[in-house]
Motif scaffolding. Structure first.
Motif, PDB file in Angstrom:
ATOM      1  N   TYR A  49       0.846  -1.194   0.000  1.00 50.75           N
ATOM      2  CA  TYR A  49       0.000   0.000   0.000  1.00 50.75           C
ATOM      3  C   TYR A  49       0.884   1.248   0.000  1.00 50.75           C
ATOM      4  O   TYR A  49       1.784   1.373   0.823  1.00 50.75           O
ATOM      5  N   CYS A  50       0.595   2.167  -0.910  1.00 53.26           N
ATOM      6  CA  CYS A  50       1.311   3.456  -1.026  1.00 53.26           C
ATOM      7  C   CYS A  50       2.768   3.318  -0.580  1.00 53.26           C
ATOM      8  O   CYS A  50       3.205   3.978   0.353  1.00 53.26           O
ATOM      9  N   PRO A  51       3.535   2.447  -1.243  1.00 52.79           N
ATOM     10  CA  PRO A  51       4.879   2.126  -0.759  1.00 52.79           C
ATOM     11  C   PRO A  51       5.840   3.314  -0.808  1.00 52.79           C
ATOM     12  O   PRO A  51       5.853   4.080  -1.766  1.00 52.79           O
ATOM     13  N   ILE A  52       6.592   3.442   0.273  1.00 48.30           N
ATOM     14  CA  ILE A  52       7.738   4.357   0.286  1.00 48.30           C
ATOM     15  C   ILE A  52       8.948   3.477   0.001  1.00 48.30           C
ATOM     16  O   ILE A  52       9.540   2.892   0.900  1.00 48.30           O
ATOM     17  N   ALA A  53       9.272   3.319  -1.256  1.00 44.07           N
ATOM     18  CA  ALA A  53      10.330   2.399  -1.649  1.00 44.07           C
ATOM     19  C   ALA A  53      11.286   3.097  -2.613  1.00 44.07           C
ATOM     20  O   ALA A  53      11.088   4.265  -2.940  1.00 44.07           O
ATOM     21  N   ASP A  54      12.326   2.355  -3.049  1.00 44.31           N
ATOM     22  CA  ASP A  54      13.395   2.973  -3.833  1.00 44.31           C
ATOM     23  C   ASP A  54      13.808   4.255  -3.132  1.00 44.31           C
ATOM     24  O   ASP A  54      13.886   5.333  -3.717  1.00 44.31           O
ATOM     25  N   ILE A  55      14.067   4.105  -1.829  1.00 43.77           N
ATOM     26  CA  ILE A  55      14.176   5.255  -0.935  1.00 43.77           C
ATOM     27  C   ILE A  55      15.304   6.207  -1.319  1.00 43.77           C
ATOM     28  O   ILE A  55      15.191   7.412  -1.139  1.00 43.77           O
ATOM     29  N   GLU A  56      16.397   5.662  -1.882  1.00 48.06           N
ATOM     30  CA  GLU A  56      17.512   6.545  -2.220  1.00 48.06           C
ATOM     31  C   GLU A  56      17.220   7.429  -3.422  1.00 48.06           C
ATOM     32  O   GLU A  56      17.943   8.406  -3.670  1.00 48.06           O
ATOM     33  N   ASN A  57      16.151   7.104  -4.154  1.00 51.63           N
ATOM     34  CA  ASN A  57      15.731   7.944  -5.281  1.00 51.63           C
ATOM     35  C   ASN A  57      14.346   8.555  -5.071  1.00 51.63           C
ATOM     36  O   ASN A  57      13.791   9.152  -5.985  1.00 51.63           O
ATOM     37  N   ALA A  58      13.820   8.398  -3.856  1.00 52.82           N
ATOM     38  CA  ALA A  58      12.465   8.884  -3.580  1.00 52.82           C
ATOM     39  C   ALA A  58      12.364  10.398  -3.696  1.00 52.82           C
ATOM     40  O   ALA A  58      11.317  10.932  -4.094  1.00 52.82           O
ATOM     41  N   ASP A  59      13.434  11.114  -3.344  1.00 52.79           N
ATOM     42  CA  ASP A  59      13.383  12.570  -3.455  1.00 52.79           C
ATOM     43  C   ASP A  59      13.389  13.032  -4.902  1.00 52.79           C
ATOM     44  O   ASP A  59      12.792  14.060  -5.235  1.00 52.79           O
ATOM     45  N   LEU A  60      14.050  12.278  -5.778  1.00 53.46           N
ATOM     46  CA  LEU A  60      13.976  12.601  -7.201  1.00 53.46           C
ATOM     47  C   LEU A  60      12.549  12.417  -7.701  1.00 53.46           C
ATOM     48  O   LEU A  60      12.011  13.270  -8.414  1.00 53.46           O
ATOM     49  N   ALA A  61      11.940  11.286  -7.321  1.00 52.40           N
ATOM     50  CA  ALA A  61      10.574  10.993  -7.764  1.00 52.40           C
ATOM     51  C   ALA A  61       9.592  12.040  -7.247  1.00 52.40           C
ATOM     52  O   ALA A  61       8.680  12.469  -7.967  1.00 52.40           O
ATOM     53  N   TYR A  62       9.782  12.459  -6.003  1.00 52.28           N
ATOM     54  CA  TYR A  62       8.877  13.442  -5.404  1.00 52.28           C
ATOM     55  C   TYR A  62       9.056  14.810  -6.056  1.00 52.28           C
ATOM     56  O   TYR A  62       8.084  15.532  -6.282  1.00 52.28           O
ATOM     57  N   ALA A  63      10.297  15.150  -6.372  1.00 54.44           N
ATOM     58  CA  ALA A  63      10.569  16.424  -7.050  1.00 54.44           C
ATOM     59  C   ALA A  63       9.891  16.455  -8.414  1.00 54.44           C
ATOM     60  O   ALA A  63       9.317  17.474  -8.816  1.00 54.44           O
ATOM     61  N   TRP A  64       9.938  15.327  -9.116  1.00 56.88           N
ATOM     62  CA  TRP A  64       9.274  15.267 -10.427  1.00 56.88           C
ATOM     63  C   TRP A  64       7.755  15.354 -10.278  1.00 56.88           C
ATOM     64  O   TRP A  64       7.093  16.117 -10.983  1.00 56.88           O
ATOM     65  N   MET A  65       7.203  14.575  -9.363  1.00 59.86           N
ATOM     66  CA  MET A  65       5.758  14.559  -9.161  1.00 59.86           C
ATOM     67  C   MET A  65       5.235  15.938  -8.778  1.00 59.86           C
ATOM     68  O   MET A  65       4.205  16.393  -9.282  1.00 59.86           O
ATOM     69  N   CYS A  66       5.960  16.605  -7.888  1.00 62.95           N
ATOM     70  CA  CYS A  66       5.494  17.885  -7.339  1.00 62.95           C
ATOM     71  C   CYS A  66       6.092  19.089  -8.049  1.00 62.95           C
ATOM     72  O   CYS A  66       5.988  20.208  -7.554  1.00 62.95           O
TER      73      CYS A  66
END
Length: 329
Positions: A49-66
Protein backbone atom coordinates in the motif's frame (compact mmCIF):
# COMPACT_ATOMS: atom_id res chain seq x y z
CA UNK A 1 8.59 -3.68 4.33
CA UNK A 2 6.11 -5.53 2.15
CA UNK A 3 7.99 -4.72 -1.04
CA UNK A 4 11.33 -5.56 0.60
CA UNK A 5 10.08 -8.93 1.87
CA UNK A 6 8.47 -9.72 -1.46
CA UNK A 7 11.67 -9.05 -3.39
CA UNK A 8 14.35 -10.56 -1.16
CA UNK A 9 13.39 -14.21 -0.75
CA UNK A 10 16.46 -16.37 0.00
CA UNK A 11 18.86 -13.53 -0.78
CA UNK A 12 22.27 -14.61 0.48
CA UNK A 13 23.21 -10.99 1.15
CA UNK A 14 20.84 -11.13 4.14
CA UNK A 15 22.40 -14.20 5.75
CA UNK A 16 25.17 -12.40 7.69
CA UNK A 17 22.58 -10.06 9.22
CA UNK A 18 20.21 -12.92 10.01
CA UNK A 19 23.03 -14.90 11.58
CA UNK A 20 24.09 -11.97 13.74
CA UNK A 21 20.47 -11.50 14.81
CA UNK A 22 20.24 -15.15 15.84
CA UNK A 23 17.76 -16.28 13.20
CA UNK A 24 16.92 -19.97 13.44
CA UNK A 25 18.43 -22.11 10.68
CA UNK A 26 21.09 -19.63 9.54
CA UNK A 27 24.63 -20.96 10.00
CA UNK A 28 28.16 -19.75 9.45
CA UNK A 29 31.06 -21.91 8.22
CA UNK A 30 34.28 -20.37 9.48
CA UNK A 31 36.42 -22.57 7.22
CA UNK A 32 34.85 -21.29 4.02
CA UNK A 33 33.65 -17.97 5.45
CA UNK A 34 30.17 -18.57 4.11
CA UNK A 35 26.65 -18.34 5.47
CA UNK A 36 23.78 -20.70 4.75
CA UNK A 37 20.10 -20.92 5.61
CA UNK A 38 18.23 -24.13 6.31
CA UNK A 39 14.83 -22.60 5.63
CA UNK A 40 13.13 -20.96 2.67
CA UNK A 41 12.24 -17.37 3.57
CA UNK A 42 10.53 -16.37 0.32
CA UNK A 43 6.90 -15.26 0.29
CA UNK A 44 4.07 -16.15 -2.08
CA UNK A 45 2.44 -12.76 -2.55
CA UNK A 46 3.19 -9.16 -1.59
CA UNK A 47 0.59 -6.45 -0.97
CA UNK A 48 2.14 -2.98 -0.99
CA UNK A 49 0.00 0.00 0.00
CA UNK A 50 1.31 3.46 -1.03
CA UNK A 51 4.88 2.13 -0.76
CA UNK A 52 7.74 4.36 0.29
CA UNK A 53 10.33 2.40 -1.65
CA UNK A 54 13.40 2.97 -3.83
CA UNK A 55 14.18 5.25 -0.94
CA UNK A 56 17.51 6.54 -2.22
CA UNK A 57 15.73 7.94 -5.28
CA UNK A 58 12.47 8.88 -3.58
CA UNK A 59 13.38 12.57 -3.45
CA UNK A 60 13.98 12.60 -7.20
CA UNK A 61 10.57 10.99 -7.76
CA UNK A 62 8.88 13.44 -5.40
CA UNK A 63 10.57 16.42 -7.05
CA UNK A 64 9.27 15.27 -10.43
CA UNK A 65 5.76 14.56 -9.16
CA UNK A 66 5.49 17.89 -7.34
CA UNK A 67 7.38 19.96 -9.88
CA UNK A 68 4.28 21.88 -10.87
CA UNK A 69 3.46 22.69 -7.24
CA UNK A 70 6.62 24.78 -7.02
CA UNK A 71 5.89 26.64 -10.25
CA UNK A 72 3.48 29.59 -10.19
CA UNK A 73 0.89 30.56 -12.81
CA UNK A 74 3.55 32.42 -14.80
CA UNK A 75 5.71 29.29 -15.05
CA UNK A 76 8.26 30.71 -12.63
CA UNK A 77 9.59 28.96 -9.52
CA UNK A 78 7.56 29.84 -6.45
CA UNK A 79 8.99 30.00 -2.95
CA UNK A 80 5.97 28.53 -1.23
CA UNK A 81 4.01 25.28 -1.45
CA UNK A 82 1.59 24.08 1.17
CA UNK A 83 3.00 24.99 4.57
CA UNK A 84 6.58 25.21 3.34
CA UNK A 85 8.61 28.25 2.37
CA UNK A 86 11.59 27.35 0.23
CA UNK A 87 14.94 29.07 -0.18
CA UNK A 88 16.46 29.85 -3.56
CA UNK A 89 18.85 26.97 -3.02
CA UNK A 90 16.02 24.52 -2.37
CA UNK A 91 14.13 25.61 -5.47
CA UNK A 92 17.23 25.16 -7.62
CA UNK A 93 17.75 21.69 -6.15
CA UNK A 94 14.07 20.85 -6.71
CA UNK A 95 14.32 21.68 -10.39
CA UNK A 96 17.56 19.74 -10.89
CA UNK A 97 16.15 16.76 -8.97
CA UNK A 98 13.04 16.67 -11.16
CA UNK A 99 15.14 16.46 -14.31
CA UNK A 100 17.46 13.94 -12.67
CA UNK A 101 14.42 11.72 -12.10
CA UNK A 102 13.64 11.72 -15.82
CA UNK A 103 17.26 10.73 -16.54
CA UNK A 104 17.03 8.04 -13.87
CA UNK A 105 13.86 6.53 -15.35
CA UNK A 106 15.37 6.51 -18.83
CA UNK A 107 18.44 4.71 -17.48
CA UNK A 108 16.35 1.84 -16.08
CA UNK A 109 15.13 0.59 -19.47
CA UNK A 110 11.67 -0.12 -18.09
CA UNK A 111 9.06 -1.92 -20.18
CA UNK A 112 5.34 -2.32 -19.50
CA UNK A 113 3.35 -5.55 -19.47
CA UNK A 114 3.19 -5.47 -23.28
CA UNK A 115 6.92 -4.97 -23.73
CA UNK A 116 6.66 -1.28 -24.61
CA UNK A 117 9.52 0.91 -23.46
CA UNK A 118 8.72 3.43 -20.73
CA UNK A 119 10.74 6.63 -20.88
CA UNK A 120 10.59 10.41 -20.98
CA UNK A 121 10.72 12.16 -24.35
CA UNK A 122 13.49 14.47 -25.47
CA UNK A 123 12.99 18.10 -26.44
CA UNK A 124 14.49 19.45 -29.65
CA UNK A 125 17.50 20.75 -27.73
CA UNK A 126 18.23 17.31 -26.30
CA UNK A 127 16.89 17.99 -22.80
CA UNK A 128 14.27 15.70 -21.33
CA UNK A 129 10.63 16.74 -21.19
CA UNK A 130 9.22 16.14 -17.71
CA UNK A 131 5.67 16.05 -19.03
CA UNK A 132 5.99 13.98 -22.19
CA UNK A 133 6.94 10.46 -23.20
CA UNK A 134 5.67 6.91 -22.75
CA UNK A 135 6.45 6.87 -19.03
CA UNK A 136 4.54 10.10 -18.44
CA UNK A 137 1.67 8.80 -20.56
CA UNK A 138 1.54 5.66 -18.41
CA UNK A 139 1.28 7.73 -15.23
CA UNK A 140 -1.63 9.69 -16.74
CA UNK A 141 -3.26 6.46 -17.90
CA UNK A 142 -3.03 5.08 -14.36
CA UNK A 143 -4.85 8.17 -13.07
CA UNK A 144 -7.48 8.04 -15.81
CA UNK A 145 -8.19 4.38 -15.08
CA UNK A 146 -9.83 5.49 -11.83
CA UNK A 147 -10.57 9.18 -12.36
CA UNK A 148 -14.20 10.30 -12.80
CA UNK A 149 -12.96 12.93 -15.25
CA UNK A 150 -10.45 12.92 -18.09
CA UNK A 151 -7.01 14.00 -16.89
CA UNK A 152 -4.94 15.44 -19.70
CA UNK A 153 -1.87 16.58 -17.77
CA UNK A 154 -0.32 16.12 -14.36
CA UNK A 155 -0.12 19.83 -13.57
CA UNK A 156 -3.87 20.37 -13.89
CA UNK A 157 -4.59 17.19 -11.94
CA UNK A 158 -2.43 18.35 -9.02
CA UNK A 159 -3.97 21.83 -9.12
CA UNK A 160 -7.60 20.74 -9.54
CA UNK A 161 -7.47 18.11 -6.79
CA UNK A 162 -5.49 20.28 -4.37
CA UNK A 163 -2.70 17.72 -4.10
CA UNK A 164 -0.20 19.93 -2.28
CA UNK A 165 3.19 18.55 -1.33
CA UNK A 166 3.63 17.83 2.36
CA UNK A 167 7.41 17.48 2.38
CA UNK A 168 10.35 19.83 2.44
CA UNK A 169 13.03 19.93 -0.26
CA UNK A 170 14.42 17.32 -0.01
CA UNK A 171 11.78 15.47 1.99
CA UNK A 172 12.91 11.87 2.47
CA UNK A 173 16.62 12.40 3.05
CA UNK A 174 16.16 15.78 4.73
CA UNK A 175 18.98 18.21 5.37
CA UNK A 176 18.30 18.16 9.12
CA UNK A 177 17.90 14.34 9.14
CA UNK A 178 14.41 14.53 10.64
CA UNK A 179 12.72 12.34 8.01
CA UNK A 180 13.58 8.78 6.92
CA UNK A 181 17.20 9.18 7.98
CA UNK A 182 17.00 6.97 11.05
CA UNK A 183 16.13 4.01 8.82
CA UNK A 184 19.85 3.76 8.11
CA UNK A 185 22.98 4.33 10.13
CA UNK A 186 26.58 3.46 10.96
CA UNK A 187 28.23 1.80 13.93
CA UNK A 188 28.21 5.07 15.84
CA UNK A 189 25.46 7.14 14.17
CA UNK A 190 21.74 6.39 14.33
CA UNK A 191 20.74 8.67 11.46
CA UNK A 192 22.62 9.38 8.24
CA UNK A 193 22.15 10.84 4.79
CA UNK A 194 21.47 8.02 2.34
CA UNK A 195 20.34 9.53 -0.98
CA UNK A 196 23.30 9.18 -3.32
CA UNK A 197 21.20 10.70 -6.12
CA UNK A 198 20.62 13.95 -4.20
CA UNK A 199 24.22 13.94 -2.94
CA UNK A 200 25.45 13.68 -6.53
CA UNK A 201 23.42 16.74 -7.50
CA UNK A 202 24.83 18.63 -4.53
CA UNK A 203 28.36 17.68 -5.51
CA UNK A 204 27.96 18.37 -9.23
CA UNK A 205 26.28 21.76 -8.71
CA UNK A 206 28.10 22.85 -5.55
CA UNK A 207 29.58 26.03 -7.03
CA UNK A 208 26.17 27.13 -8.32
CA UNK A 209 24.25 26.24 -5.17
CA UNK A 210 26.70 27.84 -2.73
CA UNK A 211 25.89 31.28 -4.17
CA UNK A 212 22.20 30.91 -3.38
CA UNK A 213 20.28 31.92 -0.29
CA UNK A 214 19.75 29.02 2.11
CA UNK A 215 22.92 27.08 1.29
CA UNK A 216 24.71 25.75 4.39
CA UNK A 217 28.21 24.46 3.46
CA UNK A 218 28.62 22.42 6.65
CA UNK A 219 25.24 20.76 6.19
CA UNK A 220 25.81 20.06 2.52
CA UNK A 221 29.32 18.76 3.15
CA UNK A 222 28.00 16.18 5.61
CA UNK A 223 25.28 15.16 3.17
CA UNK A 224 27.80 14.49 0.39
CA UNK A 225 30.15 12.68 2.74
CA UNK A 226 27.49 10.37 4.20
CA UNK A 227 25.77 9.40 0.99
CA UNK A 228 28.50 9.62 -1.62
CA UNK A 229 32.16 10.12 -0.77
CA UNK A 230 32.80 9.17 2.86
CA UNK A 231 34.20 5.92 4.25
CA UNK A 232 30.73 4.74 5.30
CA UNK A 233 28.99 5.65 2.02
CA UNK A 234 29.42 2.19 0.54
CA UNK A 235 27.93 0.52 3.58
CA UNK A 236 25.01 2.94 3.64
CA UNK A 237 24.41 2.23 -0.05
CA UNK A 238 24.34 -1.49 0.76
CA UNK A 239 21.69 -0.86 3.40
CA UNK A 240 19.46 1.06 1.01
CA UNK A 241 19.82 -1.61 -1.68
CA UNK A 242 18.82 -4.41 0.67
CA UNK A 243 15.39 -2.83 1.19
CA UNK A 244 14.95 -1.62 -2.39
CA UNK A 245 12.48 -4.07 -3.88
CA UNK A 246 12.40 -2.16 -7.16
CA UNK A 247 16.12 -2.37 -7.87
CA UNK A 248 16.44 -5.94 -6.60
CA UNK A 249 13.69 -7.15 -8.95
CA UNK A 250 15.14 -5.22 -11.88
CA UNK A 251 18.46 -6.89 -11.14
CA UNK A 252 16.72 -10.28 -10.96
CA UNK A 253 15.23 -9.52 -14.36
CA UNK A 254 18.71 -8.65 -15.66
CA UNK A 255 20.09 -11.85 -14.06
CA UNK A 256 22.60 -9.91 -11.98
CA UNK A 257 20.92 -10.72 -8.64
CA UNK A 258 19.72 -14.00 -7.15
CA UNK A 259 16.48 -13.80 -5.21
CA UNK A 260 13.24 -15.77 -5.10
CA UNK A 261 10.76 -12.95 -5.45
CA UNK A 262 7.05 -13.19 -4.72
CA UNK A 263 5.09 -14.70 -7.58
CA UNK A 264 2.19 -12.29 -7.09
CA UNK A 265 2.16 -8.57 -6.35
CA UNK A 266 -0.64 -6.15 -5.62
CA UNK A 267 0.12 -2.43 -5.34
CA UNK A 268 -2.39 0.26 -4.38
CA UNK A 269 -1.72 3.97 -3.96
CA UNK A 270 -4.20 6.79 -3.49
CA UNK A 271 -4.70 9.65 -5.91
CA UNK A 272 -4.92 11.95 -2.86
CA UNK A 273 -1.68 10.73 -1.28
CA UNK A 274 0.72 13.68 -0.87
CA UNK A 275 3.43 11.62 0.84
CA UNK A 276 5.16 10.16 -2.19
CA UNK A 277 5.16 10.04 -5.97
CA UNK A 278 2.73 7.90 -7.95
CA UNK A 279 5.78 6.63 -9.82
CA UNK A 280 7.15 4.68 -6.84
CA UNK A 281 4.38 2.09 -6.58
CA UNK A 282 4.10 1.86 -10.35
CA UNK A 283 7.80 1.13 -10.69
CA UNK A 284 7.54 -1.72 -8.17
CA UNK A 285 4.78 -3.33 -10.24
CA UNK A 286 6.74 -2.85 -13.47
CA UNK A 287 9.88 -4.35 -11.88
CA UNK A 288 7.91 -7.36 -10.66
CA UNK A 289 6.49 -7.96 -14.13
CA UNK A 290 9.91 -7.63 -15.74
CA UNK A 291 11.23 -10.22 -13.27
CA UNK A 292 8.54 -12.69 -14.28
CA UNK A 293 5.91 -12.16 -11.58
CA UNK A 294 2.28 -11.14 -11.93
CA UNK A 295 1.42 -7.62 -10.75
CA UNK A 296 -1.98 -6.10 -10.05
CA UNK A 297 -1.39 -2.35 -9.93
CA UNK A 298 -3.89 0.46 -9.57
CA UNK A 299 -4.39 3.86 -8.07
CA UNK A 300 -7.46 4.28 -5.88
CA UNK A 301 -9.46 7.46 -6.38
CA UNK A 302 -9.32 9.98 -3.50
CA UNK A 303 -7.42 7.60 -1.19
CA UNK A 304 -4.85 9.22 1.06
CA UNK A 305 -1.73 7.74 2.60
CA UNK A 306 -2.71 4.43 4.18
CA UNK A 307 -4.13 0.98 3.60
CA UNK A 308 -7.73 2.10 3.16
CA UNK A 309 -9.13 1.18 -0.22
CA UNK A 310 -12.44 1.16 -1.99
CA UNK A 311 -13.95 -1.71 -3.93
CA UNK A 312 -13.71 -0.24 -7.43
CA UNK A 313 -10.25 -1.76 -7.93
CA UNK A 314 -11.00 -5.00 -6.10
CA UNK A 315 -10.14 -5.88 -2.52
CA UNK A 316 -7.20 -7.49 -0.79
CA UNK A 317 -9.32 -10.46 0.29
CA UNK A 318 -10.58 -11.08 -3.25
CA UNK A 319 -7.01 -10.87 -4.55
CA UNK A 320 -5.79 -13.41 -1.99
CA UNK A 321 -8.61 -15.78 -2.97
CA UNK A 322 -7.79 -15.31 -6.64
CA UNK A 323 -4.05 -16.01 -6.43
CA UNK A 324 -4.56 -18.98 -4.13
CA UNK A 325 -7.24 -20.49 -6.35
CA UNK A 326 -5.58 -19.94 -9.71
CA UNK A 327 -2.20 -21.18 -8.52
CA UNK A 328 -2.42 -23.03 -5.21
CA UNK A 329 0.61 -22.92 -2.95
Amino acid sequence: MSSALGATGNMEEYYPYLYEAGAIGVTYDETTDTYNSKYDDSVYGAMAYCPIADIENADLAYAWMCYDSTVNENGELSETAGSYKFTDFQLALQEDAAYAFAEYINSLNLTDENGNQLSFAENEDGTLNLRAGTYYDAILRNINDVSPDQVIDLASFITDTGLVRNKDIPGFDAFDMNAENDAFGTSDTNAVHFSASIAQLLKDNYETYEKLDGFDPEQIGLYIQNALTGEEAGKIAEQTYLVNGTHIMLDVAAKTQDADIAKYWRVRSGTADPHTSFSVGYNIAIAAQMAGSEADYSLVWAMGHGSNEGTTTGTLVDWVKEICTSSPM
